[in-house]
Scaffold this motif. Structure first.
Motif, short mmCIF file in Angstrom:
data_model
loop_
_atom_site.label_atom_id
_atom_site.label_comp_id
_atom_site.label_asym_id
_atom_site.label_seq_id
_atom_site.Cartn_x
_atom_site.Cartn_y
_atom_site.Cartn_z
N LYS A 6 -15.48 -23.10 -4.44
CA LYS A 6 -14.68 -23.40 -3.25
C LYS A 6 -14.92 -22.32 -2.19
O LYS A 6 -15.28 -21.19 -2.50
CB LYS A 6 -13.20 -23.44 -3.60
CG LYS A 6 -12.90 -24.48 -4.67
CD LYS A 6 -11.50 -24.96 -4.60
CE LYS A 6 -11.15 -25.88 -5.71
NZ LYS A 6 -11.77 -27.15 -5.73
N TRP A 7 -14.73 -22.69 -0.95
CA TRP A 7 -14.84 -21.74 0.15
C TRP A 7 -13.67 -20.78 0.11
O TRP A 7 -12.56 -21.14 -0.28
CB TRP A 7 -14.83 -22.48 1.49
CG TRP A 7 -16.13 -23.10 1.84
CD1 TRP A 7 -16.54 -24.35 1.51
CD2 TRP A 7 -17.18 -22.51 2.58
NE1 TRP A 7 -17.79 -24.59 2.00
CE2 TRP A 7 -18.21 -23.47 2.67
CE3 TRP A 7 -17.37 -21.28 3.18
CZ2 TRP A 7 -19.40 -23.22 3.34
CZ3 TRP A 7 -18.55 -21.03 3.85
CH2 TRP A 7 -19.55 -22.00 3.92
N PRO A 22 -19.27 -21.42 -1.36
CA PRO A 22 -19.12 -21.74 -2.79
C PRO A 22 -20.21 -21.16 -3.69
O PRO A 22 -20.03 -21.08 -4.89
CB PRO A 22 -19.18 -23.27 -2.81
CG PRO A 22 -18.71 -23.69 -1.47
CD PRO A 22 -19.22 -22.63 -0.54
N VAL A 23 -21.33 -20.77 -3.13
CA VAL A 23 -22.39 -20.14 -3.93
C VAL A 23 -22.37 -18.62 -3.83
O VAL A 23 -23.25 -17.95 -4.34
CB VAL A 23 -23.78 -20.69 -3.55
CG1 VAL A 23 -23.90 -22.14 -3.94
CG2 VAL A 23 -24.08 -20.49 -2.10
N SER A 47 -13.56 -30.97 -6.48
CA SER A 47 -14.20 -30.96 -7.79
C SER A 47 -13.78 -29.72 -8.57
O SER A 47 -13.44 -28.69 -8.01
CB SER A 47 -15.72 -30.99 -7.64
OG SER A 47 -16.16 -29.81 -7.02
N LYS A 48 -13.78 -29.87 -9.90
CA LYS A 48 -13.40 -28.76 -10.78
C LYS A 48 -14.61 -28.30 -11.57
O LYS A 48 -15.35 -29.12 -12.13
CB LYS A 48 -12.30 -29.19 -11.72
CG LYS A 48 -10.98 -29.43 -11.03
CD LYS A 48 -9.89 -29.70 -12.03
CE LYS A 48 -8.58 -29.89 -11.30
NZ LYS A 48 -7.48 -30.12 -12.23
N THR A 49 -14.79 -27.01 -11.66
CA THR A 49 -15.89 -26.44 -12.43
C THR A 49 -15.46 -26.31 -13.89
O THR A 49 -14.29 -26.46 -14.23
CB THR A 49 -16.28 -25.06 -11.89
OG1 THR A 49 -15.16 -24.19 -12.01
CG2 THR A 49 -16.74 -25.14 -10.44
#
Length: 89
Positions: A6-7, A22-23, A47-49
């Protein structure tokens, strides 16, 4: 940001203000004790990691595996110690 994909918009009075993608890329970072205004676009992400869903599951599994390994090594050591003893008779 990386764990949750997430940002992050970080605003600090006495620290670094920036956007984190997010990266994990830091965007438009401002140095300490500098008056500045930054503007950026942050995309929402639902979305969930794996980490968000299961937390520290991998570390818990490694602790259990380590305990099992120690028990296994101790049992092998004890078995070899008892096999070396001679039974009188």
């Amino acid at each position: 940001a990386i764990e949750t994909r997430k940002w992050v918009a970080r605003s600090a009075n006495t620290g670094v203000s920036c956007f984190i993608s997010p990266v994990g890329i830091t965007i438009d970072a401002q140095p300490y004790n500098t008056a500045a205004a930054i503007k950026g676009f942050v995309l929402p992400n639902d979305s969930k990691t794996f980490y968000v869903k299961y937390g520290d599951l991998v570390s818990k599994l490694m602790v259990i595996a380590s305990i099992c390994l120690v028990i296994w090594i101790l049992s092998l050591w004890l078995v070899s110690k008892f096999k070396k003893r001679k039974i009188p008779g």
